[in-house]
Design a protein around this motif. Structure first.
Motif, PDB file in Angstrom:
ATOM      1  N   THR A  43     -32.919 -40.249  28.837  1.00  0.00           N
ATOM      2  CA  THR A  43     -32.609 -38.829  28.994  1.00  0.00           C
ATOM      3  C   THR A  43     -31.406 -38.631  29.907  1.00  0.00           C
ATOM      4  O   THR A  43     -30.505 -37.833  29.622  1.00  0.00           O
ATOM      5  N   ALA A  44     -31.389 -39.356  31.031  1.00  0.00           N
ATOM      6  CA  ALA A  44     -30.277 -39.224  31.978  1.00  0.00           C
ATOM      7  C   ALA A  44     -28.967 -39.679  31.368  1.00  0.00           C
ATOM      8  O   ALA A  44     -27.922 -39.034  31.536  1.00  0.00           O
ATOM      9  N   ALA A  45     -28.997 -40.804  30.660  1.00  0.00           N
ATOM     10  CA  ALA A  45     -27.764 -41.319  30.048  1.00  0.00           C
ATOM     11  C   ALA A  45     -27.177 -40.308  29.074  1.00  0.00           C
ATOM     12  O   ALA A  45     -25.959 -40.097  29.020  1.00  0.00           O
ATOM     13  N   LYS A  46     -28.041 -39.654  28.308  1.00  0.00           N
ATOM     14  CA  LYS A  46     -27.559 -38.641  27.364  1.00  0.00           C
ATOM     15  C   LYS A  46     -27.050 -37.403  28.101  1.00  0.00           C
ATOM     16  O   LYS A  46     -26.032 -36.810  27.723  1.00  0.00           O
ATOM     17  N   ALA A  47     -27.778 -36.995  29.134  1.00  0.00           N
ATOM     18  CA  ALA A  47     -27.381 -35.794  29.877  1.00  0.00           C
ATOM     19  C   ALA A  47     -25.974 -35.926  30.434  1.00  0.00           C
ATOM     20  O   ALA A  47     -25.206 -34.953  30.453  1.00  0.00           O
ATOM     21  N   PHE A  48     -25.617 -37.127  30.869  1.00  0.00           N
ATOM     22  CA  PHE A  48     -24.315 -37.303  31.502  1.00  0.00           C
ATOM     23  C   PHE A  48     -23.205 -37.615  30.502  1.00  0.00           C
ATOM     24  O   PHE A  48     -22.075 -37.861  30.891  1.00  0.00           O
ATOM     25  N   LYS A  49     -23.530 -37.570  29.206  1.00  0.00           N
ATOM     26  CA  LYS A  49     -22.466 -37.549  28.202  1.00  0.00           C
ATOM     27  C   LYS A  49     -21.935 -36.128  28.019  1.00  0.00           C
ATOM     28  O   LYS A  49     -20.879 -35.924  27.420  1.00  0.00           O
ATOM     29  N   LEU A  50     -22.688 -35.157  28.515  1.00  0.00           N
ATOM     30  CA  LEU A  50     -22.318 -33.748  28.393  1.00  0.00           C
ATOM     31  C   LEU A  50     -21.693 -33.259  29.688  1.00  0.00           C
ATOM     32  O   LEU A  50     -21.842 -33.894  30.740  1.00  0.00           O
ATOM     33  N   PRO A  51     -20.991 -32.122  29.658  1.00  0.00           N
ATOM     34  CA  PRO A  51     -20.460 -31.563  30.907  1.00  0.00           C
ATOM     35  C   PRO A  51     -21.602 -31.297  31.897  1.00  0.00           C
ATOM     36  O   PRO A  51     -22.711 -30.915  31.497  1.00  0.00           O
ATOM     37  N   ILE A  52     -21.342 -31.492  33.174  1.00  0.00           N
ATOM     38  CA  ILE A  52     -22.359 -31.238  34.188  1.00  0.00           C
ATOM     39  C   ILE A  52     -22.632 -29.746  34.265  1.00  0.00           C
ATOM     40  O   ILE A  52     -21.711 -28.932  34.424  1.00  0.00           O
ATOM     41  N   VAL A  53     -23.889 -29.382  34.138  1.00  0.00           N
ATOM     42  CA  VAL A  53     -24.267 -27.978  34.132  1.00  0.00           C
ATOM     43  C   VAL A  53     -23.943 -27.338  35.483  1.00  0.00           C
ATOM     44  O   VAL A  53     -24.055 -27.984  36.530  1.00  0.00           O
ATOM     45  N   ARG A  54     -23.527 -26.064  35.473  1.00  0.00           N
ATOM     46  CA  ARG A  54     -23.075 -25.396  36.696  1.00  0.00           C
ATOM     47  C   ARG A  54     -24.178 -24.615  37.389  1.00  0.00           C
ATOM     48  O   ARG A  54     -24.105 -24.322  38.577  1.00  0.00           O
ATOM     49  N   GLY A  55     -25.202 -24.201  36.640  1.00  0.00           N
ATOM     50  CA  GLY A  55     -26.259 -23.388  37.215  1.00  0.00           C
ATOM     51  C   GLY A  55     -27.479 -23.397  36.329  1.00  0.00           C
ATOM     52  O   GLY A  55     -27.528 -24.086  35.301  1.00  0.00           O
ATOM     53  N   ASN A  56     -28.505 -22.607  36.693  1.00  0.00           N
ATOM     54  CA  ASN A  56     -29.777 -22.675  35.982  1.00  0.00           C
ATOM     55  C   ASN A  56     -29.973 -21.575  34.948  1.00  0.00           C
ATOM     56  O   ASN A  56     -31.068 -21.389  34.435  1.00  0.00           O
ATOM     57  N   SER A  57     -28.906 -20.820  34.626  1.00  0.00           N
ATOM     58  CA  SER A  57     -29.021 -19.736  33.648  1.00  0.00           C
ATOM     59  C   SER A  57     -28.824 -20.291  32.242  1.00  0.00           C
ATOM     60  O   SER A  57     -27.727 -20.710  31.877  1.00  0.00           O
ATOM     61  N   VAL A  58     -29.903 -20.287  31.465  1.00  0.00           N
ATOM     62  CA  VAL A  58     -29.909 -20.974  30.184  1.00  0.00           C
ATOM     63  C   VAL A  58     -30.162 -19.988  29.049  1.00  0.00           C
ATOM     64  O   VAL A  58     -30.874 -18.989  29.210  1.00  0.00           O
ATOM     65  N   ALA A  59     -29.568 -20.292  27.904  1.00  0.00           N
ATOM     66  CA  ALA A  59     -29.856 -19.571  26.667  1.00  0.00           C
ATOM     67  C   ALA A  59     -30.603 -20.515  25.743  1.00  0.00           C
ATOM     68  O   ALA A  59     -30.201 -21.668  25.567  1.00  0.00           O
ATOM     69  N   VAL A  60     -31.689 -20.056  25.168  1.00  0.00           N
ATOM     70  CA  VAL A  60     -32.482 -20.863  24.246  1.00  0.00           C
ATOM     71  C   VAL A  60     -32.284 -20.321  22.840  1.00  0.00           C
ATOM     72  O   VAL A  60     -32.567 -19.145  22.568  1.00  0.00           O
ATOM     73  N   LEU A  61     -31.786 -21.163  21.950  1.00  0.00           N
ATOM     74  CA  LEU A  61     -31.605 -20.827  20.542  1.00  0.00           C
ATOM     75  C   LEU A  61     -32.506 -21.758  19.743  1.00  0.00           C
ATOM     76  O   LEU A  61     -32.467 -22.978  19.946  1.00  0.00           O
ATOM     77  N   SER A  62     -33.317 -21.200  18.836  1.00  0.00           N
ATOM     78  CA  SER A  62     -34.321 -22.038  18.185  1.00  0.00           C
ATOM     79  C   SER A  62     -34.485 -21.674  16.723  1.00  0.00           C
ATOM     80  O   SER A  62     -34.579 -20.491  16.367  1.00  0.00           O
ATOM     81  N   ARG A  63     -34.556 -22.692  15.865  1.00  0.00           N
ATOM     82  CA  ARG A  63     -34.817 -22.481  14.439  1.00  0.00           C
ATOM     83  C   ARG A  63     -36.317 -22.349  14.163  1.00  0.00           C
ATOM     84  O   ARG A  63     -36.717 -22.239  13.010  1.00  0.00           O
ATOM     85  N   SER A  64     -37.126 -22.376  15.204  1.00  0.00           N
ATOM     86  CA  SER A  64     -38.571 -22.247  15.059  1.00  0.00           C
ATOM     87  C   SER A  64     -39.107 -21.402  16.198  1.00  0.00           C
ATOM     88  O   SER A  64     -38.799 -21.660  17.373  1.00  0.00           O
ATOM     89  N   GLY A  65     -39.914 -20.391  15.878  1.00  0.00           N
ATOM     90  CA  GLY A  65     -40.495 -19.556  16.909  1.00  0.00           C
ATOM     91  C   GLY A  65     -41.431 -20.328  17.813  1.00  0.00           C
ATOM     92  O   GLY A  65     -41.451 -20.129  19.030  1.00  0.00           O
ATOM     93  N   GLY A  66     -42.225 -21.235  17.247  1.00  0.00           N
ATOM     94  CA  GLY A  66     -43.137 -22.030  18.061  1.00  0.00           C
ATOM     95  C   GLY A  66     -42.400 -22.918  19.044  1.00  0.00           C
ATOM     96  O   GLY A  66     -42.784 -23.035  20.218  1.00  0.00           O
ATOM     97  N   HIS A  67     -41.325 -23.551  18.570  1.00  0.00           N
ATOM     98  CA  HIS A  67     -40.528 -24.388  19.464  1.00  0.00           C
ATOM     99  C   HIS A  67     -39.853 -23.545  20.548  1.00  0.00           C
ATOM    100  O   HIS A  67     -39.634 -24.016  21.663  1.00  0.00           O
ATOM    101  N   ALA A  68     -39.527 -22.292  20.217  1.00  0.00           N
ATOM    102  CA  ALA A  68     -38.944 -21.404  21.220  1.00  0.00           C
ATOM    103  C   ALA A  68     -39.937 -21.138  22.345  1.00  0.00           C
ATOM    104  O   ALA A  68     -39.579 -21.135  23.530  1.00  0.00           O
ATOM    105  N   VAL A  69     -41.210 -20.948  21.985  1.00  0.00           N
ATOM    106  CA  VAL A  69     -42.240 -20.711  22.998  1.00  0.00           C
ATOM    107  C   VAL A  69     -42.424 -21.944  23.881  1.00  0.00           C
ATOM    108  O   VAL A  69     -42.516 -21.846  25.108  1.00  0.00           O
ATOM    109  N   ILE A  70     -42.484 -23.117  23.247  1.00  0.00           N
ATOM    110  CA  ILE A  70     -42.619 -24.363  24.008  1.00  0.00           C
ATOM    111  C   ILE A  70     -41.444 -24.533  24.964  1.00  0.00           C
ATOM    112  O   ILE A  70     -41.604 -24.924  26.129  1.00  0.00           O
ATOM    113  N   THR A  71     -40.252 -24.220  24.486  1.00  0.00           N
ATOM    114  CA  THR A  71     -39.055 -24.352  25.321  1.00  0.00           C
ATOM    115  C   THR A  71     -39.096 -23.380  26.487  1.00  0.00           C
ATOM    116  O   THR A  71     -38.721 -23.733  27.621  1.00  0.00           O
TER     117      THR A  71
END
Length: 714
Positions: free
Chosen positions: A297-325
Motif C-alpha cells: 500500500t505504501a509503495a503504491k501511495a508514494f507513486k502518486l503526488p503527496i496529498v496536501r490535506g484531509n479533504s477528500v472527494a469520493v466518487l463511486s460506481r457502486s452505492g454500497g462501495h460508496a458507503v463502505i468508503t
C-alpha cells in the motif's frame, strides 16, 4: 566488534559507487562441476546481461559459460572492483587476506554460520574485521545477498532474477536477504520495480545508516524502503532521516524484546525499545509499516503526488462501495467535503440523471460512459478544497477491459497535471486485477479500505514531514554543571544513586525549579529549616525504589509537632520492613497546591541516545500508560506536539468547567530536561513524578525526582 565506519567515512560515496557500479566482479566459491550458489551468481549476471567483467575462484582452473575461473585470487588478470565470497565460513578469513594482498577494496561476504566457528585468537568475525582494517577493505555482510542495481542489471544475490522491465526510483535496504527478495517481488509484481537493492546481513562493517546516507544523495533514488531487525547506529540513522526529502518506509521487526533492566523507575517501565523506534520514526517522518500488505500500500501511495490535506472527494460506481468508503474515511479522519454549487452545476452539464444525488460520496452507478468518468474526475480535481480523490472502479473485463485501461491512462495524466492524487479502488475478477496490478503503471488498490489507508498513510507522512521541518530552533539553556558534578561525585564515592533531594538539586541546576525543600536527619533538625506548613515528609533512602510503596511519604503535615511525630513514625515503620532499607534522612517539603499530576522522564538508550517523555502522572502512571516520547533534545514545538498527543491533553484547554492548565510551563520544563539529558552523557535515567501542573499562568510544581547515573548506580 568495532565498526570501521569511523576510519574511512570520507570515502563512503566512492566505496558505494564501486559496490553498485563495478566494472568487474570476482565470485569466490564457484563450482565448475555442478550448480552451487557461487555459480548461480555468475549465471544470473550473464542472464541479466550485466556488461561488466566476471571472474570466478574455485579449487581448479576452468570456465563457466565463458567466464574464466582460477584456483586462487592472485592469478586474476586484474584487480576486480568487488569480490563476492560465498564459501564455508572457516575459509573466509583466508580469502579475505588474498583479496587484501590482491588490492581488492570492496568485499561482499554472503556466507552465513560465522558464530559456529572460533579459534584461540577469537571469533571469525573479529579475524575478518582485523584483516579488512589492515588492508582498507569495506565489507558488506556476512550472511547477506549483497547489492544490485536494476539499471545495469548487476546483482550479487545467489538466485535467478529476471531483468526488470521498467525504471524505478525505489531503493531497498534489507537486513534479511529473504525479506529483501520479498520486497523486490512486491515491487515488481505491482509495476513499481526497484532502483537499487542492498542486503546488509550481520552488518560487520557497512550498516543500514551507510546505505541510507548513500541513497539520500543518490539522484536515481526517490523513495527508500527498509526491512530492519535492529539498528547499529540508530542515532545516526535518525539524524540522516531528519534531513531527508525522500520518503523512507520501514518494516521494523523484532519488536517484542523486553527491557534488559528491571524497571527501577516509571521511565524504564514506560519506555521499551520499540516505543523509542516509534518516537524516532515520528520525529523524522519515517513511515512505519506492519507487514507485506502495508508495504504494498505504501509503495503504491508514494507513486502518486503527496496529498496536501484531509479533504477528500469520493466518487463511486457502486452505492454500497460508496458507503463502505465513507465509513473508512471517518475511521481514518478524512473529511468528505460538501461539494460547492458551481461544481454540482458543472457535472449536471456533463451527464443527465434522475436518481443520483449530487453529494459526497458521489454515486456514479447510472453512468457507463468512460469519457464522462474522466470529465468528472477532472472537474473534481479542479475544486480548490479537494486534496485528493477516492474512486471506486467496478467493471466487467469481458467488455470494459480496454476502456478501463484508457481510463487509468487518462487519470494518470490528470494527476500529473493537477498534482493531486486519485486513489483508485479496483473491483473486477482476479485475472483482470492481477493483470492491471502487474502490467499497468498507474497504481490501483484492491478495496475501498486499502485506498483510504493509502490516502491516510500519505497524509500522515505529509503531516509528520511538516512538523519535522517546522520544529523550530532548540532553546539555549544554562546548566549549573558544578552542582551536578558534586552530586555525581558523592554518589560515585558512596556507591549509591542520588537521593531525592540530590535529584531535585539536579533539576534545579537544569532550570526546572522544585518546590521548596530541606533535608533533616530527625525531629531536632526541624528548628533549623525554613519551611511553611502544611508540608510533606518523605523518606530519603538509597534502597527504597518507590517511597510511597514503602510507606515513606506523608502529606499535609499541619505543623512542626506533627512533622516530628511523622518522622518518628516513618522511621519506626521503615526499620520494621524486610531487609531494613537504609534511612539516609527525611525530606521536608512545602505542599505544592492544587493541580493535575503529570510526569517528565528520560533515559539514555544504547542505540538512539537520549530520549525524553511526558505523560499523565500519579500513582497509576504505568496502568494508564498515557505517554508521549521523542529523542532529545526537543524544541518547544516538538514538546508541544508531545503534550497534544496525550489522551489527557484536553485538560490544557479546560474541560467540564475546569480552567485550562499551564501548557507553556510544562513545555518549558520538558525542553529543559531534554536539554539536560542531551548535554550530560553521564545521566542514564531521570524520572520526575509528579509534576503538578497548575492553572494557566501559575506554572508547574516539581515535587519528586529520581535520577540514575550511568555505571554508578547502587
Amino acid at each position: 566488534l568495532i565498526s570501521m565506519a569511523d576510519f574511512m567515512e570520507p570515502k563512503l560515496k566512492e566505496t558505494m559507487n564501486k559496490f553498485f557500479y563495478p566494472e568487474s566482479i570476482v565470485v569466490i566459491g564457484v563450482s565448475l562441476a555442478k550448480i552451487n550458489l557461487g555459480k548461480i551468481i555468475i549465471l544470473n549476471n550473464l542472464q541479466r546481461k550485466w556488461a561488466g567483467k566476471l571472474y570466478g575462484i574455485s579449487t581448479e582452473n576452468g570456465s563457466i559459460e565463458g567466464v574464466p575461473v582460477f584456483d586462487s585470487v592472485d592469478k586474476l588478470p586484474e584487480v576486480p572492483d568487488v569480490a563476492i565470497i560465498i564459501t564455508p565460513a572457516k575459509y573466509v578469513p583466508g580469502y579475505m587476506k588474498q583479496c587484501g594482498e590482491k588490492g581488492i577494496k570492496q568485499v561482499v561476504i554472503e556466507t552465513g554460520g560465522f558464530s559456529e566457528y572460533s579459534n584461540e585468537k577469537g571469533s571469525l568475525e573479529a579475524e575478518v574485521l582485523q584483516t579488512a582494517r589492515h588492508y582498507g577493505i569495506r565489507v558488506i555482510g556476512p550472511n547477506c545477498v549483497g547489492v544490485g542495481t536494476s539499471e545495469t542489471g548487476m546483482m550479487n544475490a545467489f538466485g535467478f532474477f529476471q531483468r526488470e522491465e521498467g525504471n524505478s526510483s525505489v531503493s531497498v535496504i534489507s537486513q534479511s536477504g529473504g525479506i529483501g527478495n520479498t520486497f523486490i517481488r512486491i515491487l515488481n509484481d505491482n509495476h513499481i520495480f526497484w532502483q537499487k537493492f542492498a542486503s546488509v546481513g550481520n552488518k560487520l562493517d557497512l550498516d543500514e545508516a551507510d546505505f541510507l546516507e548513500y541513497f539520500l544523495q543518490d539522484d536515481k533514488t526517490g523513495t527508500i524502503m527498509c526491512y530492519l531487525e535492529g539498528f547499529n547506529r540508530g542515532r545516526y540513522f535518525f539524524d540522516l532521516a531528519r534531513k531527508s526529502d525522500k520518503p523512507i518506509i520501514v518494516l521494523k521487526s523484532n519488536r517484542s524484546e523486553a527491557s534488559s533492566k528491571i524497571a527501577r523507575s516509571h521511565t524504564t517501565a514506560l519506555s521499551t525499545g520499540d516505543d523509542i523506534v516509534d518516537a524516532a520514526f515520528r520525529q523524522t517522518a519515517i513511515i512505519r509499516v506492519e507487514g507485506e500488505e502495508d508495504l504494498r500500500t505504501a509503495a503504491k501511495a508514494f507513486k502518486l503526488p503527496i496529498v496536501r490535506g484531509n479533504s477528500v472527494a469520493v466518487l463511486s460506481r457502486s452505492g454500497g462501495h460508496a458507503v463502505i468508503t465513507a465509513d473508512a474515511c471517518v475511521k481514518y479522519g478524512l473529511n468528505m467535503i460538501d461539494f460547492p454549487a458551481p461544481y454540482i452545476e458543472s457535472i449536471k452539464g456533463i451527464y443527465k440523471t434522475r436518481v443520483i444525488n449530487h453529494q459526497n460520496p458521489l454515486d456514479l452507478g447510472e453512468i457507463f460512459d468512460y469519457t464522462i468518468f474522466i470529465k468528472i474526475v477532472e472537474e473534481t480535481l479542479k475544486i480548490p478544497e479537494v486534496d485528493g480523490i477516492i474512486f471506486n472502479h467496478l467493471y466487467q473485463p469481458s467488455y470494459e477491459a480496454a476502456s478501463s485501461r484508457t481510463f487509468l491512462k487518462a487519470v494518470e495524466e490528470l494527476v500529473a497535471r493537477y498534482e493531486k492524487p486519485v486513489y483508485i479502488s479496483l473491483t473486477s475478477n482476479a485475472e483482470e486485477i492481477t493483470d492491471i496490478t502487474k502490467n499497468h503503471p498507474y497504481p490501483t488498490f484492491t478495496s475501498p479500505l486499502q485506498a483510504v489507508q493509502a490516502y491516510a498513510l500519505a497524509l500522515d507522512y505529509a503531516r509528520m514531514k511538516k512538523a519535522r521541518d517546522s520544529r523550530g530552533e532548540l532553546p539555549a539553556f544554562g546548566i549549573d554543571v558544578p552542582v551536578i558534578e558534586s552530586v555525581r561525585s558523592r554518589c560515585r564515592t558512596e556507591g549509591r544513586i542520588p537521593l531525592t533531594d540530590e535529584a531535585l538539586d539536579i533539576c534545579r541546576a537544569a532550570g526546572v525549579i522544585p518546590v521548596k525543600y530541606s533535608r533533616v536527619q530527625g525531629p531536632a533538625d526541624l528548628d533549623l529549616i525554613d519551611i511553611k506548613y502544611p508540608a510533606a515528609i518523605k523518606l530519603l533512602s538509597r534502597d527504597a525504589s518507590h517511597k510511597s510503596d514503602a510507606g515513606g511519604v506523608m502529606l499535609g503535615i499541619p505543623d512542626r509537632a506533627a512533622a516530628a511525630a511523622a518522622i518518628e513514625a516513618m522511621r519506626e515503620k521503615i526499620s520494621a520492613l524486610p531487609g531494613r532499607p537504609a534511612i539516609d534522612g527525611f525530606l521536608v517539603q512545602k505542599m505544592s497546591g492544587q493541580g493535575e499530576e503529570f510526569f517528565i522522564g528520560g533515559r539514555r538508550d544504547a542505540t538512539f541516545g537520549p530520549v525524553v517523555m511526558v505523560g499523565y502522572g500519579g500513582i497509576f502512571i504505568e496502568l494508564l500508560n498515557d505517554v508521549s516520547m521523542r529523542l532529545a533534545p526537543v524544541t518547544a514545538n516538538e514538546a508541544a506536539a508531545m503534550i497534544d498527543e496525550l489522551t489527557m491533553s484536553p485538560l490544557f484547554r479546560g474541560v467540564r468547567g475546569r480552567p485550562p492548565l499551564d501548557r507553556d510551563a510544562l513545555i518549558d520544563a520538558l525542553c529543559r530536561i531534554s536539554s539536560l539529558l542531551a548535554s550530560d552523557k553521564t545521566i542514564g535515567e531521570i524520572d520526575i513524578n509528579p509534576v503538578i501542573v497548575h492553572e494557566k499562568g501559575n506554572g508547574v510544581s516539581i515535587v519528586d525526582s529520581r535520577i540514575f547515573f550511568l555505571h554508578h548506580d547502587a
